[in-house]
Design a protein around this motif. Structure first.
Motif, PDB file in Angstrom:
ATOM      1  N   GLN A   1      14.140  33.239  49.540  1.00  0.00           N
ATOM      2  CA  GLN A   1      12.746  33.086  49.986  1.00  0.00           C
ATOM      3  C   GLN A   1      12.754  32.824  51.482  1.00  0.00           C
ATOM      4  OE1 GLN A   1      10.656  29.913  48.096  1.00  0.00           O
ATOM      5  NE2 GLN A   1       8.667  30.424  48.984  1.00  0.00           N
ATOM      6  N   ILE A   2      11.806  33.409  52.200  1.00  0.00           N
ATOM      7  CA  ILE A   2      11.761  33.213  53.652  1.00  0.00           C
ATOM      8  C   ILE A   2      10.322  33.330  54.140  1.00  0.00           C
ATOM      9  CG2 ILE A   2      12.210  35.641  54.182  1.00  0.00           C
ATOM     10  CD1 ILE A   2      13.920  34.598  56.572  1.00  0.00           C
ATOM     11  N   VAL A   3       9.921  32.401  55.008  1.00  0.00           N
ATOM     12  CA  VAL A   3       8.569  32.423  55.571  1.00  0.00           C
ATOM     13  C   VAL A   3       8.628  31.958  57.028  1.00  0.00           C
ATOM     14  CG1 VAL A   3       7.331  32.057  53.405  1.00  0.00           C
ATOM     15  CG2 VAL A   3       8.111  30.085  54.733  1.00  0.00           C
ATOM     16  N   LYS A   4       7.705  32.485  57.831  1.00  0.00           N
ATOM     17  CA  LYS A   4       7.540  31.961  59.181  1.00  0.00           C
ATOM     18  C   LYS A   4       6.754  30.658  59.095  1.00  0.00           C
ATOM     19  CE  LYS A   4       5.553  35.418  61.215  1.00  0.00           C
ATOM     20  NZ  LYS A   4       4.896  36.192  62.294  1.00  0.00           N
ATOM     21  N   ILE A   5       7.164  29.674  59.885  1.00  0.00           N
ATOM     22  CA  ILE A   5       6.432  28.409  59.920  1.00  0.00           C
ATOM     23  C   ILE A   5       5.829  28.222  61.308  1.00  0.00           C
ATOM     24  CG2 ILE A   5       7.819  27.352  58.099  1.00  0.00           C
ATOM     25  CD1 ILE A   5       9.443  25.940  60.192  1.00  0.00           C
ATOM     26  N   GLU A   6       4.995  27.196  61.446  1.00  0.00           N
ATOM     27  CA  GLU A   6       4.244  27.006  62.685  1.00  0.00           C
ATOM     28  C   GLU A   6       5.115  26.545  63.845  1.00  0.00           C
ATOM     29  OE1 GLU A   6       1.157  27.906  63.260  1.00  0.00           O
ATOM     30  OE2 GLU A   6       1.140  28.687  61.204  1.00  0.00           O
TER      31      GLU A   6
ATOM     32  N   PRO B   1      11.537  42.768  58.566  1.00  0.00           N
ATOM     33  CA  PRO B   1      10.378  42.683  59.470  1.00  0.00           C
ATOM     34  C   PRO B   1       9.932  41.246  59.734  1.00  0.00           C
ATOM     35  CG  PRO B   1      10.071  44.471  57.918  1.00  0.00           C
ATOM     36  CD  PRO B   1      11.305  43.741  57.477  1.00  0.00           C
ATOM     37  N   THR B   2      10.008  40.374  58.721  1.00  0.00           N
ATOM     38  CA  THR B   2       9.645  38.961  58.919  1.00  0.00           C
ATOM     39  C   THR B   2      10.564  38.304  59.941  1.00  0.00           C
ATOM     40  OG1 THR B   2       8.771  38.751  56.674  1.00  0.00           O
ATOM     41  CG2 THR B   2       9.403  36.715  57.787  1.00  0.00           C
TER      42      THR B   2
END
Length: 318
Positions: free
Chosen positions: A209-214, A147-148
């Protein structure tokens, strides 16, 4: 509207779905499912009653909707209902863990709008369908990874991830996701890698690890299929003459290894490939059916196969 009320609206709506999909729902089960107190569930049920939802039952026994109350009035054929059951079994076996809870929630909503006769059909037939999968699924430490990725595509936001390659090395990458796909028992994300300045595919179970960034991106990358044949090295043309009787076993894999042309002759099928995996991947795939194939070109592939066979013989001397 603050997060507290948004969460309450989502929870109350989900409770209504549970009431529509099951004949009796216990408050204790709802409290465990939504990780709230029993008192909170009692208040949520009261909210539904105040909104005019005809709920039968009381705290301590269980709740159900008044017989005949349906929201919304959606009708499905028996064939459609049976297809839902089959699809659910497939999803249980092959869906990524990060999609499991979302799919289960969607199926509960679907079941909630079925007629009682269709619910009985599901109850009677669902244990008669099974999917046997002989490949063990990896344990995913990130529960919301797909989903991310999909949200980043929708929002056109870059992703920062820690990725472990096949050798166990961990690297940080910033990517712009194109899409996800399932192949050979693994989920992958196809993305533009800002470090390599090229498209890459990453196995999702190797993302630590995974994240949305700006950082946003405006580039339109098209479909996954537009990039899967894009290589990183020199492409080599390979021609094989393959016995017709084993062609059925190569239906999927031949495309993966770069098939660009296939011609049937009296001697067999002439397959033409364009591959950059001439050193390792292609020879190791070819050796699985090499006794039914003749290498027409290049000569270098014949040498690689011979060396590979020699190594196998040395490792397994009789």
């Amino acid at each position: 509207m603050n997060d507290h009320y948004l969460k309450k609206i989502d929870r109350v709506t989900a409770i209504l779905t549970q009431l529509q999909s099951k004949p009796l729902v216990r408050a204790q089960d709802l409290a465990e499912k939504f990780e709230v107190s029993l008192r909170t569930i009692y208040r949520d049920v009261k909210t539904l009653e105040n909104a005019g939802i005809p709920i039968v039952g009381e705290a301590g026994s269980g709740y159900s909707l008044m017989d005949g109350y349906k929201l919304p009035p959606v009708m499905f054929t028996k064939e459609e209902v049976l297809s839902f059951i089959t699809a659910e079994k497939l999803m249980q076996k092959f869906s990524h863990q990060s999609l499991g809870n979302h799919y289960q929630s969607a199926m509960e909503k679907l079941r909630s709008v079925l007629r009682n006769s269709d619910k009985k059909l599901i109850q009677n037939i669902e244990n008669q369908i099974d999917i046997f999968d002989y490949h063990q699924k990896p344990d995913d430490s990130i529960k919301n990874i797909i989903p991310t990725i999909l949200e980043s595509i929708s929002d056109k936001r870059q992703l920062k991830m820690n990725y472990q390659n096949v050798g166990g090395e961990i690297h940080e990458r910033i990517i712009e996701a194109v899409g996800i796909f399932y192949e050979f028992n693994f989920w992958y994300v196809m993305a533009y890698c800002t470090l390599r300045k090229d498209f890459r595919q990453f196995r999702i179970d190797r993302i630590l690890q995974i994240v949305k960034i700006e950082n946003s991106f405006s580039q339109e990358y098209g479909k996954i299929s537009d990039h899967r044949t894009t290589g990183n090295g020199e492409k080599i043309i390979v021609k094989l003459l393959v016995d017709k009787k084993i062609m059925g076993h190569l239906v999927n894999s031949k495309r993966y290894y770069g098939l660009i042309d296939e011609v049937e002759t009296e001697e067999g099928c002439v397959l033409t490939f364009e591959t950059e995996w001439i050193d390792e991947g292609f020879p190791r795939w070819l050796i699985t059916f090499a006794d039914y194939a003749e290498i027409l070109q290049p000569e270098s592939l014949k040498i690689k196969i011979k060396k590979l066979v020699d190594r196998i013989s040395q490792k397994n001397e009789f």
